[in-house]
Write a protein that holds these residues in place. Sequence first.
Motif, PDB file in Angstrom:
ATOM      1  N   TRP A 128      -2.043   4.452  -2.072  1.00  0.00           N
ATOM      2  CA  TRP A 128      -1.864   3.020  -2.248  1.00  0.00           C
ATOM      3  C   TRP A 128      -1.145   2.390  -1.060  1.00  0.00           C
ATOM      4  CZ3 TRP A 128      -3.959  -0.254  -5.625  1.00  0.00           C
ATOM      5  CH2 TRP A 128      -4.516   0.257  -6.795  1.00  0.00           C
ATOM      6  N   HIS A 129      -1.585   1.186  -0.692  1.00  0.00           N
ATOM      7  CA  HIS A 129      -0.968   0.421   0.386  1.00  0.00           C
ATOM      8  C   HIS A 129      -0.752  -1.026  -0.043  1.00  0.00           C
ATOM      9  CE1 HIS A 129      -1.891   3.432   3.584  1.00  0.00           C
ATOM     10  NE2 HIS A 129      -2.906   3.714   2.778  1.00  0.00           N
ATOM     11  N   TYR A 130       0.341  -1.613   0.421  1.00  0.00           N
ATOM     12  CA  TYR A 130       0.475  -3.067   0.357  1.00  0.00           C
ATOM     13  C   TYR A 130      -0.385  -3.628   1.479  1.00  0.00           C
ATOM     14  CZ  TYR A 130       2.354  -7.396   2.232  1.00  0.00           C
ATOM     15  OH  TYR A 130       2.465  -8.651   2.789  1.00  0.00           O
ATOM     16  N   THR A 131      -1.244  -4.603   1.167  1.00  0.00           N
ATOM     17  CA  THR A 131      -2.181  -5.069   2.198  1.00  0.00           C
ATOM     18  C   THR A 131      -2.060  -6.551   2.539  1.00  0.00           C
ATOM     19  OG1 THR A 131      -3.861  -5.276   0.448  1.00  0.00           O
ATOM     20  CG2 THR A 131      -3.917  -3.296   1.811  1.00  0.00           C
ATOM     21  N   GLY A 132      -1.202  -7.284   1.839  1.00  0.00           N
ATOM     22  CA  GLY A 132      -1.035  -8.679   2.233  1.00  0.00           C
ATOM     23  C   GLY A 132      -0.517  -9.555   1.113  1.00  0.00           C
ATOM     24  N   MET A 133       0.049 -10.698   1.482  1.00  0.00           N
ATOM     25  CA  MET A 133       0.475 -11.684   0.495  1.00  0.00           C
ATOM     26  C   MET A 133       0.336 -13.079   1.090  1.00  0.00           C
ATOM     27  SD  MET A 133       4.673 -11.539   0.476  1.00  0.00           S
ATOM     28  CE  MET A 133       4.917  -9.758   0.449  1.00  0.00           C
ATOM     29  N   LEU A 134       0.138 -14.044   0.220  1.00  0.00           N
ATOM     30  CA  LEU A 134       0.073 -15.438   0.649  1.00  0.00           C
ATOM     31  C   LEU A 134       0.522 -16.328  -0.505  1.00  0.00           C
ATOM     32  CD1 LEU A 134      -2.588 -16.490  -1.013  1.00  0.00           C
ATOM     33  CD2 LEU A 134      -3.849 -15.747   0.990  1.00  0.00           C
ATOM     34  N   ALA A 135       0.714 -17.597  -0.203  1.00  0.00           N
ATOM     35  CA  ALA A 135       1.095 -18.575  -1.218  1.00  0.00           C
ATOM     36  C   ALA A 135      -0.106 -19.436  -1.568  1.00  0.00           C
ATOM     37  CB  ALA A 135       2.237 -19.447  -0.701  1.00  0.00           C
ATOM     38  N   LYS A 136      -0.298 -19.674  -2.870  1.00  0.00           N
ATOM     39  CA  LYS A 136      -1.368 -20.542  -3.363  1.00  0.00           C
ATOM     40  C   LYS A 136      -0.713 -21.821  -3.890  1.00  0.00           C
ATOM     41  CE  LYS A 136      -2.868 -17.502  -6.326  1.00  0.00           C
ATOM     42  NZ  LYS A 136      -3.699 -16.928  -7.410  1.00  0.00           N
ATOM     43  N   LYS A 233      -5.862 -13.735  10.528  1.00  0.00           N
ATOM     44  CA  LYS A 233      -6.781 -12.913   9.742  1.00  0.00           C
ATOM     45  C   LYS A 233      -6.304 -11.463   9.563  1.00  0.00           C
ATOM     46  CE  LYS A 233      -9.543 -16.451   9.706  1.00  0.00           C
ATOM     47  NZ  LYS A 233      -9.630 -17.311   8.500  1.00  0.00           N
ATOM     48  N   THR A 234      -5.060 -11.174   9.907  1.00  0.00           N
ATOM     49  CA  THR A 234      -4.562  -9.799   9.847  1.00  0.00           C
ATOM     50  C   THR A 234      -4.708  -9.203   8.448  1.00  0.00           C
ATOM     51  OG1 THR A 234      -2.965 -10.249  11.614  1.00  0.00           O
ATOM     52  CG2 THR A 234      -2.587  -8.291  10.260  1.00  0.00           C
ATOM     53  N   PHE A 235      -4.222  -9.918   7.437  1.00  0.00           N
ATOM     54  CA  PHE A 235      -4.313  -9.422   6.061  1.00  0.00           C
ATOM     55  C   PHE A 235      -5.765  -9.265   5.624  1.00  0.00           C
ATOM     56  CE2 PHE A 235       0.006 -11.508   4.976  1.00  0.00           C
ATOM     57  CZ  PHE A 235       0.684 -10.376   5.405  1.00  0.00           C
ATOM     58  N   TYR A 236      -6.573 -10.267   5.904  1.00  0.00           N
ATOM     59  CA  TYR A 236      -7.972 -10.246   5.474  1.00  0.00           C
ATOM     60  C   TYR A 236      -8.710  -9.057   6.090  1.00  0.00           C
ATOM     61  CZ  TYR A 236     -12.741 -11.857   4.534  1.00  0.00           C
ATOM     62  OH  TYR A 236     -14.048 -11.954   4.109  1.00  0.00           O
ATOM     63  N   LYS A 238      -7.376  -6.258   7.208  1.00  0.00           N
ATOM     64  CA  LYS A 238      -6.843  -5.008   6.660  1.00  0.00           C
ATOM     65  C   LYS A 238      -7.431  -4.731   5.277  1.00  0.00           C
ATOM     66  CE  LYS A 238      -2.516  -2.581   5.665  1.00  0.00           C
ATOM     67  NZ  LYS A 238      -1.020  -2.670   5.657  1.00  0.00           N
ATOM     68  N   ILE A 239      -7.544  -5.775   4.460  1.00  0.00           N
ATOM     69  CA  ILE A 239      -8.122  -5.633   3.125  1.00  0.00           C
ATOM     70  C   ILE A 239      -9.567  -5.148   3.219  1.00  0.00           C
ATOM     71  CG2 ILE A 239      -8.912  -6.944   1.107  1.00  0.00           C
ATOM     72  CD1 ILE A 239      -6.360  -8.705   1.522  1.00  0.00           C
ATOM     73  N   LYS A 240     -10.349  -5.765   4.083  1.00  0.00           N
ATOM     74  CA  LYS A 240     -11.745  -5.370   4.248  1.00  0.00           C
ATOM     75  C   LYS A 240     -11.853  -3.937   4.758  1.00  0.00           C
ATOM     76  CE  LYS A 240     -14.830  -8.093   5.917  1.00  0.00           C
ATOM     77  NZ  LYS A 240     -15.550  -8.988   6.853  1.00  0.00           N
ATOM     78  N   ARG A 241     -10.969  -3.556   5.671  1.00  0.00           N
ATOM     79  CA  ARG A 241     -11.007  -2.208   6.235  1.00  0.00           C
ATOM     80  C   ARG A 241     -10.684  -1.154   5.173  1.00  0.00           C
ATOM     81  NH1 ARG A 241      -7.435  -2.979   9.691  1.00  0.00           N
ATOM     82  NH2 ARG A 241      -5.678  -1.777   8.865  1.00  0.00           N
ATOM     83  N   LEU A 242      -9.659  -1.402   4.365  1.00  0.00           N
ATOM     84  CA  LEU A 242      -9.294  -0.442   3.326  1.00  0.00           C
ATOM     85  C   LEU A 242     -10.357  -0.374   2.227  1.00  0.00           C
ATOM     86  CD1 LEU A 242      -5.436  -0.876   2.865  1.00  0.00           C
ATOM     87  CD2 LEU A 242      -6.667   1.132   3.692  1.00  0.00           C
ATOM     88  N   ALA A 243     -10.942  -1.530   1.889  1.00  0.00           N
ATOM     89  CA  ALA A 243     -12.010  -1.546   0.876  1.00  0.00           C
ATOM     90  C   ALA A 243     -13.195  -0.706   1.335  1.00  0.00           C
ATOM     91  CB  ALA A 243     -12.445  -2.989   0.601  1.00  0.00           C
ATOM     92  N   ALA A 244     -13.552  -0.837   2.618  1.00  0.00           N
ATOM     93  CA  ALA A 244     -14.660  -0.059   3.162  1.00  0.00           C
ATOM     94  C   ALA A 244     -14.319   1.428   3.229  1.00  0.00           C
ATOM     95  CB  ALA A 244     -15.016  -0.577   4.559  1.00  0.00           C
ATOM     96  N   ASP A 245     -13.070   1.730   3.586  1.00  0.00           N
ATOM     97  CA  ASP A 245     -12.629   3.114   3.686  1.00  0.00           C
ATOM     98  C   ASP A 245     -12.658   3.786   2.320  1.00  0.00           C
ATOM     99  OD1 ASP A 245     -11.512   5.395   4.975  1.00  0.00           O
ATOM    100  OD2 ASP A 245      -9.533   4.852   4.233  1.00  0.00           O
TER     101      ASP A 245
END
Length: 250
Positions: A128-136, A233-236, A238-245
């Motif tokens: 498991w990895h933390y991959t990003g956070m943002l405010a909505k 786009k760093t978080f985005y 990283k998320i795409k890379r881990l999802a593909a991995d």
Amino acid sequence: MWDPSKWELHKLYSKHPDIGRLVPPTEVLSLKTLKRLLHDYKKVYIKGKNSHTGSGIIKAWKTGTGYRFVRVKGKPVDVPSIAELYTNVKRGRPDNSVIVQKAIDLAKVEGRPFSIRLMMMRDGQRKWHYTGMLAKVSGEDSIITNVRRGGGYATTIDEALAKSLGYSRQQIAKVKRKLVRIGFDIIDHSIKRGYLSHESGLDLGIDRKGKVWIIEVNLCYPSYGIFNRLEDKTFYNKIKRLAADYKKNR
């Protein structure tokens, strides 16, 4: 498709000695529970147990002459009695399919409340990895912070905390470390109780006093396209890379 309900997950996390303190008081909706939570907390949210993306969420509160509610966004509706409020918020929904929850007085950016989306994901080795956070940030006249449905926008945690609570860089860094720690605590507890997933989107909130709350946990199929709305786009990526991995090596 496995997708545990909000009520099921509420019961799971509220029993944890640390996580449980961050979960808002929540009950299955009935006339009795609606009346009690409105008496205790003045404002509540009513949500479908299995709804997502802010669909059908209602905010209700007491007024001097009765009760008022808003469904997702728009003009409030006034009703004179708790019975009429209950009839309106339950209309069209099966018994035991709805929860009522204390409304958190969220911190606001320029008058609009915001919540936090924190992403946790597994890599190809199932770590498991933390991959990003943002405010909505909620849209105008919206009672939800879902950006697509409520018409709000995404921004960085740094900007949201600086504008809403006047936090310094040191304070912001401390909050972010706490949020990540909560993310790992939630995942660890989920795994220990047999709730297995490979990507989770955690919706967290910070109230106007700086207390962190767990609003909702999406253990399955969380949307992460919102991260593409950020200029960085760093978080985005990283998320795409881990999802593909994970997909390649599962």
